[in-house]
Design a protein around this motif. Structure first.
Motif, mmCIF file in Angstrom:
data_model
loop_
_atom_site.group_PDB
_atom_site.id
_atom_site.type_symbol
_atom_site.label_atom_id
_atom_site.label_comp_id
_atom_site.label_asym_id
_atom_site.label_seq_id
_atom_site.Cartn_x
_atom_site.Cartn_y
_atom_site.Cartn_z
ATOM 1 N N ASN A 38 -51.504 -47.434 22.895
ATOM 2 C CA ASN A 38 -52.241 -48.181 24.362
ATOM 3 C C ASN A 38 -53.190 -47.173 24.900
ATOM 4 N N CYS A 39 -53.909 -47.776 25.719
ATOM 5 C CA CYS A 39 -54.892 -47.119 26.444
ATOM 6 C C CYS A 39 -54.594 -46.576 27.814
ATOM 7 N N ALA A 102 -54.796 -45.193 39.627
ATOM 8 C CA ALA A 102 -53.996 -45.298 38.657
ATOM 9 C C ALA A 102 -52.737 -45.879 38.694
ATOM 10 N N LEU A 103 -52.040 -46.389 38.026
ATOM 11 C CA LEU A 103 -50.477 -46.854 38.037
ATOM 12 C C LEU A 103 -49.693 -45.733 37.317
ATOM 13 N N PHE A 119 -53.725 -51.961 32.525
ATOM 14 C CA PHE A 119 -52.404 -52.320 32.453
ATOM 15 C C PHE A 119 -52.158 -54.112 32.514
ATOM 16 N N ASP A 120 -52.898 -54.593 33.406
ATOM 17 C CA ASP A 120 -52.786 -56.083 33.747
ATOM 18 C C ASP A 120 -53.276 -56.776 32.409
ATOM 19 N N ALA A 124 -50.928 -59.038 30.328
ATOM 20 C CA ALA A 124 -51.016 -60.368 29.904
ATOM 21 C C ALA A 124 -50.872 -60.749 28.343
ATOM 22 N N SER A 125 -51.383 -59.734 27.359
ATOM 23 C CA SER A 125 -51.349 -59.679 26.030
ATOM 24 C C SER A 125 -49.786 -59.678 25.527
ATOM 25 N N GLN A 126 -48.805 -59.479 26.234
ATOM 26 C CA GLN A 126 -47.460 -59.018 25.947
ATOM 27 C C GLN A 126 -46.649 -60.308 26.265
#
Length: 139
Positions: A38-39, A102-103, A119-120, A124-126
């Motif tokens: 993940n980025c 940042a989160l 993150f959003d 959404a991809s998950q």
């Protein structure tokens, strides 16, 4: 165990203040490294970092080297200053596309630091994976 999510700012010097409860669990000195797949940036205790490095060394040489280049070589040991801030190196901020906000997310045995946009997009991809995982839990 780390849990929860909060918004944080990155200052002009690339510093972030992690939540006090996270800093307590991470210890006086801990590691920042690229996220796995993940980025994002991972923050983990020295014990957790050393455990992962030991597991990497047990892999076949080609796999171990790939992870050493992407994980171990990008990792940096950090110590929060008196105000609880740590510097996130520019290369890690660029990798995670983190500029000013940042989160910070507790992920059980580590922390992840994300760009809100990334993150959003990831969440959404998950959707399908989350649905499948929930059905497997049988809640």
């Amino acid at each position: 165990m780390f849990s929860g999510m909060s918004n944080h700012s990155i200052d002009a010097k690339g510093r972030i203040v992690l939540p006090a409860k996270f800093r307590e669990e991470l210890g006086d000195t801990f590691f920042l490294a690229r996220g796995f797949g993940n980025c994002c940036i991972q923050a983990m205790s020295a014990d957790q970092f050393n455990s992962i490095c030991a597991k990497i060394l047990e892999l076949p040489a080609d796999k171990a080297m790939a992870l050493q280049y992407t994980f171990s070589a990008t990792a940096v040991e950090v110590t929060p200053n008196a105000q609880g801030r740590v510097i996130i190196p520019q290369n890690l901020r660029e990798f995670a596309s983190i500029e000013s906000d940042a989160l910070v997310i507790g992920m059980n045995n580590r922390i992840e630091i994300w760009s809100k946009t990334k993150f959003d997009e990831f969440m959404a991809s998950q959707k399908d994976t989350v649905s499948e995982a929930l059905s497997m839990l049988r809640l």
